[in-house]
Motif scaffolding. Structure first.
Motif, short mmCIF file in Angstrom:
data_model
loop_
_atom_site.label_atom_id
_atom_site.label_comp_id
_atom_site.label_asym_id
_atom_site.label_seq_id
_atom_site.Cartn_x
_atom_site.Cartn_y
_atom_site.Cartn_z
N LEU A 37 0.80 -1.22 0.00
CA LEU A 37 0.00 0.00 0.00
C LEU A 37 0.85 1.28 0.00
CD1 LEU A 37 -2.94 -1.00 2.37
CD2 LEU A 37 -2.97 -0.72 -0.12
N GLU A 38 2.16 1.13 -0.10
CA GLU A 38 3.01 2.32 -0.19
C GLU A 38 3.79 2.29 -1.51
OE1 GLU A 38 4.94 3.67 3.38
OE2 GLU A 38 3.35 2.86 4.65
N THR A 39 5.09 2.15 -1.50
CA THR A 39 5.89 2.28 -2.73
C THR A 39 5.55 1.21 -3.77
OG1 THR A 39 7.65 3.26 -1.40
CG2 THR A 39 8.26 2.51 -3.58
N SER A 40 5.07 0.06 -3.34
CA SER A 40 4.75 -1.02 -4.29
C SER A 40 3.35 -0.88 -4.89
CB SER A 40 4.85 -2.38 -3.58
OG SER A 40 6.15 -2.63 -3.11
N PHE A 41 2.61 0.14 -4.52
CA PHE A 41 1.20 0.23 -4.89
C PHE A 41 0.98 0.48 -6.38
CE2 PHE A 41 -2.80 2.69 -5.33
CZ PHE A 41 -3.68 1.70 -4.95
N ALA A 42 1.62 1.50 -6.93
CA ALA A 42 1.35 1.87 -8.33
C ALA A 42 2.64 2.26 -9.04
CB ALA A 42 0.32 3.01 -8.39
N ASN A 43 3.66 1.40 -8.92
CA ASN A 43 4.92 1.71 -9.61
C ASN A 43 4.78 1.52 -11.12
OD1 ASN A 43 5.16 -1.06 -10.07
ND2 ASN A 43 6.56 -1.37 -8.37
N LEU A 194 14.18 -10.14 -22.62
CA LEU A 194 13.85 -10.97 -21.47
C LEU A 194 13.10 -10.21 -20.38
CD1 LEU A 194 17.06 -13.18 -20.99
CD2 LEU A 194 14.98 -13.66 -22.30
N ASP A 195 12.96 -8.90 -20.54
CA ASP A 195 12.23 -8.12 -19.55
C ASP A 195 10.74 -8.45 -19.59
OD1 ASP A 195 14.59 -6.98 -18.90
OD2 ASP A 195 14.12 -4.97 -19.62
N GLU A 196 10.08 -8.15 -18.47
CA GLU A 196 8.66 -8.47 -18.34
C GLU A 196 7.91 -7.24 -17.83
OE1 GLU A 196 8.29 -11.84 -15.74
OE2 GLU A 196 9.86 -12.97 -16.77
N THR A 197 6.60 -7.38 -17.74
CA THR A 197 5.77 -6.34 -17.13
C THR A 197 4.76 -7.03 -16.21
OG1 THR A 197 4.12 -6.40 -18.90
CG2 THR A 197 5.93 -4.86 -19.16
N GLY A 198 4.20 -6.25 -15.30
CA GLY A 198 3.18 -6.80 -14.41
C GLY A 198 2.80 -5.82 -13.33
N ASP A 199 1.63 -6.04 -12.75
CA ASP A 199 1.11 -5.18 -11.69
C ASP A 199 1.70 -5.62 -10.36
OD1 ASP A 199 -0.49 -4.01 -9.65
OD2 ASP A 199 -2.10 -3.70 -11.09
N CYS A 200 2.58 -4.81 -9.81
CA CYS A 200 3.28 -5.15 -8.57
C CYS A 200 2.30 -5.29 -7.40
CB CYS A 200 4.31 -4.07 -8.27
SG CYS A 200 5.33 -4.37 -6.82
N PHE A 201 1.28 -4.45 -7.36
CA PHE A 201 0.28 -4.53 -6.29
C PHE A 201 -0.46 -5.86 -6.34
CE2 PHE A 201 -4.15 -3.85 -4.91
CZ PHE A 201 -3.93 -3.47 -3.59
N SER A 277 3.31 8.24 -10.81
CA SER A 277 2.71 7.42 -11.87
C SER A 277 1.29 7.90 -12.17
CB SER A 277 2.69 5.94 -11.48
OG SER A 277 1.66 5.66 -10.56
N LEU A 278 0.85 7.52 -13.36
CA LEU A 278 -0.49 7.82 -13.83
C LEU A 278 -1.02 6.55 -14.47
CD1 LEU A 278 -2.51 10.23 -14.21
CD2 LEU A 278 -1.44 10.61 -16.44
N THR A 279 -2.20 6.11 -14.06
CA THR A 279 -2.80 4.88 -14.59
C THR A 279 -4.04 5.24 -15.38
OG1 THR A 279 -1.98 3.66 -12.65
CG2 THR A 279 -3.63 2.58 -14.02
N LEU A 280 -4.04 4.86 -16.67
CA LEU A 280 -5.11 5.25 -17.58
C LEU A 280 -5.85 4.03 -18.11
CD1 LEU A 280 -2.93 7.59 -19.86
CD2 LEU A 280 -4.18 8.27 -17.81
N PRO A 281 -7.19 4.05 -18.14
CA PRO A 281 -7.92 3.00 -18.87
C PRO A 281 -7.62 3.12 -20.37
CG PRO A 281 -9.39 4.32 -17.46
CD PRO A 281 -8.08 5.05 -17.53
N ILE A 282 -7.45 1.99 -21.04
CA ILE A 282 -7.18 2.00 -22.48
C ILE A 282 -8.50 2.21 -23.23
CG2 ILE A 282 -6.45 0.60 -24.45
CD1 ILE A 282 -4.40 -0.72 -22.62
N THR A 283 -8.50 3.20 -24.12
CA THR A 283 -9.68 3.46 -24.95
C THR A 283 -9.45 3.03 -26.40
OG1 THR A 283 -8.87 5.72 -25.30
CG2 THR A 283 -10.45 5.39 -23.51
N ASP A 284 -8.17 2.91 -26.80
CA ASP A 284 -7.83 2.50 -28.16
C ASP A 284 -6.61 1.59 -28.08
OD1 ASP A 284 -7.08 2.18 -30.78
OD2 ASP A 284 -7.11 4.31 -31.29
N ALA A 285 -6.85 0.27 -28.13
CA ALA A 285 -5.75 -0.69 -27.97
C ALA A 285 -4.70 -0.56 -29.06
CB ALA A 285 -6.31 -2.11 -27.95
N GLY A 286 -5.09 -0.06 -30.23
CA GLY A 286 -4.15 0.10 -31.33
C GLY A 286 -3.18 1.24 -31.13
#
Length: 416
Positions: A37-43, A194-201, A277-286
């Motif tokens: 709920l702190e630094t790992s929340f929305a990196n 070899l890098d990855e992505t993912g939601d840390c929270f 950080s800023l988290t946005l809903p995707i409106t245009d996947a392309g």
């Protein structure tokens, strides 16, 4: 052995997981009401095993002066009367040499590559899900100078056996098709596949649930007051609610670790560097990224997390504050709309967190001069990337087992 882990961010929870797997009786204590709920929340969401470099690098002092003049600056410095800040800045400047950069980057890559293997094993073992993708990181260059400067990183990656490829603009578009509309703003890129992505929270909460099934006890809403020690040995911790005894204590409190250690005579050079950080809903996947883009001009990562875009970055040195500054949001919006205008800015969630940075970029993992007291902190911008490797390494050290990677230069003793 009874082990207390202080902190339930991604580093604390992975430490608890691997300690429980090693057969220890583990208790995690945190002032928050749940994990991450702190630094790992929305990196930024990037798990960057290849894009793994110290902030302290040759040329950074001159770049920093230029950045401070920019509207969309990757570095923001708010000087104050703070001995810890001044000491940390001086130490960081001392690491801005080619020789120290090479040593520090090699250390970081060692941990990151071990973490890559450890995360893959954990995923295979548990089936854990966290909006993960395995499509690499593209470090995007807007200028020829940035492209030329990447040569030293390529050499370091090659030396450590980390796959990477320098790409021209068309190669960048092959990796990230949505960049086609920004073709005129790209001179090239460095791809680390070899890098990855993912939601840390999501990851941290899911792993905390699995750890609880293994018997890990989580104590929420307890503020840590001070460590207990007798005869040079750590014996537990006092919180605002109780005294907890243990055979070993692991400090995973990020930027707040130094204050807890100071009464025991331990000087840990970790200082908070605020990121946004800023988290946005995707409106245009392309017009959204497939994986992670690192916009080198602004030091901003743009990451695909399921049906969201996470935009994160910047380094603000301003002490222990989490104020949300409007100019920082404008910088995030500028970077993402310039490259990937496929998100809904109006519904964007703006956030800040305090990254625990060491002056050499390498985390501090291992025992201290106080018997039974261990550290797993100081990961800076790479806590999510290094978490599994750090937790596994820490568990081996606590258990008295020889770790699978060299840990001799990762402890607090390197600052003696």
């Amino acid at each position: 052995m009874k082990v207390i882990v202080l902190g339930s961010g991604v580093v604390g929870v992975t430490s608890a997981w691997y300690l429980a797997k090693a057969g220890h009786e583990v208790t995690v204590i945190d002032r928050q009401e749940g994990p991450a709920l702190e630094t790992s929340f929305a990196n930024a969401g990037e798990v960057s095993f290849g894009y793994c470099s110290p902030w302290a690098a040759p040329g950074i002092p001159m770049k920093a002066v230029k950045w401070l003049m920019m509207e969309h600056a990757p570095l923001i410095l708010r000087p104050k009367i703070d001995r810890a800040m001044l000491s940390w800045l001086v130490r960081m400047l001392r690491n801005c040499t080619s020789a120290r950069y090479a040593v520090n980057k090699s250390r970081m890559l060692r941990i990151a590559d071990y973490s890559r293997l450890s995360l893959a094993e954990l995923r295979a073992e548990t089936g854990i899900g966290y909006d993960e993708r395995m499509q690499g990181t593209l470090q995007l260059f807007r200028t020829e100078a940035q492209l030329a400067g990447s040569v030293k990183d390529v050499k370091a990656l090659n030396a450590d056996g980390v796959p990477c490829e320098l790409l021209d603009p068309e190669g960048c578009i092959r990796v990230e098709p949505a960049l086609a509309h920004a073709r005129d703003r790209i001179v090239g890129g460095l791809h680390t596949p070899l890098d990855e992505t993912g939601d840390c929270f999501k990851f941290t909460n899911a792993l905390a649930g699995l750890a609880a099934q293994k018997g890990v006890r989580f104590l929420w809403g307890e503020t840590i007051r001070h460590l207990l020690s007798e005869g040079g040995r750590a014996t537990g911790v006092v919180t605002d609610k109780a005294t907890h005894r243990a055979d070993a204590v692991v400090v995973c409190l990020g930027s707040h670790s130094p204050q807890l250690l100071r009464p025991l005579g331990l000087r840990l050079p970790v200082y908070p560097v605020k990121g946004y950080s800023l988290t946005l809903p995707i409106t245009d996947a392309g017009r959204a990224p497939e994986s992670t883009i690192m916009d080198e001009s602004y030091k901003i990562a743009i990451t695909r997390l399921g049906d969201r875009i996470r935009v994160g970055g910047m380094a603000e040195i301003s002490g222990y504050n989490n104020r949300l500054e409007a100019p920082r949001r404008r910088t995030l919006e500028h970077s993402v709309t310039d490259l990937f205008p496929g998100g809904d800015l109006a519904r964007g969630e703006f956030w800040s967190g305090l990254r625990p940075m060491t002056p050499d970029g390498t985390p501090v993992i291992g025992p201290t001069q106080v018997t039974g007291l261990y550290l797993n902190t100081g990961h800076g911008t790479l806590g999510w990337t290094m978490s599994c490797g750090s937790g596994r390494l820490l568990a081996d050290l606590v258990s008295g087992r020889a770790p699978e990677i060299d840990a001799r230069d990762l402890g607090i003793s390197r600052y003696a």
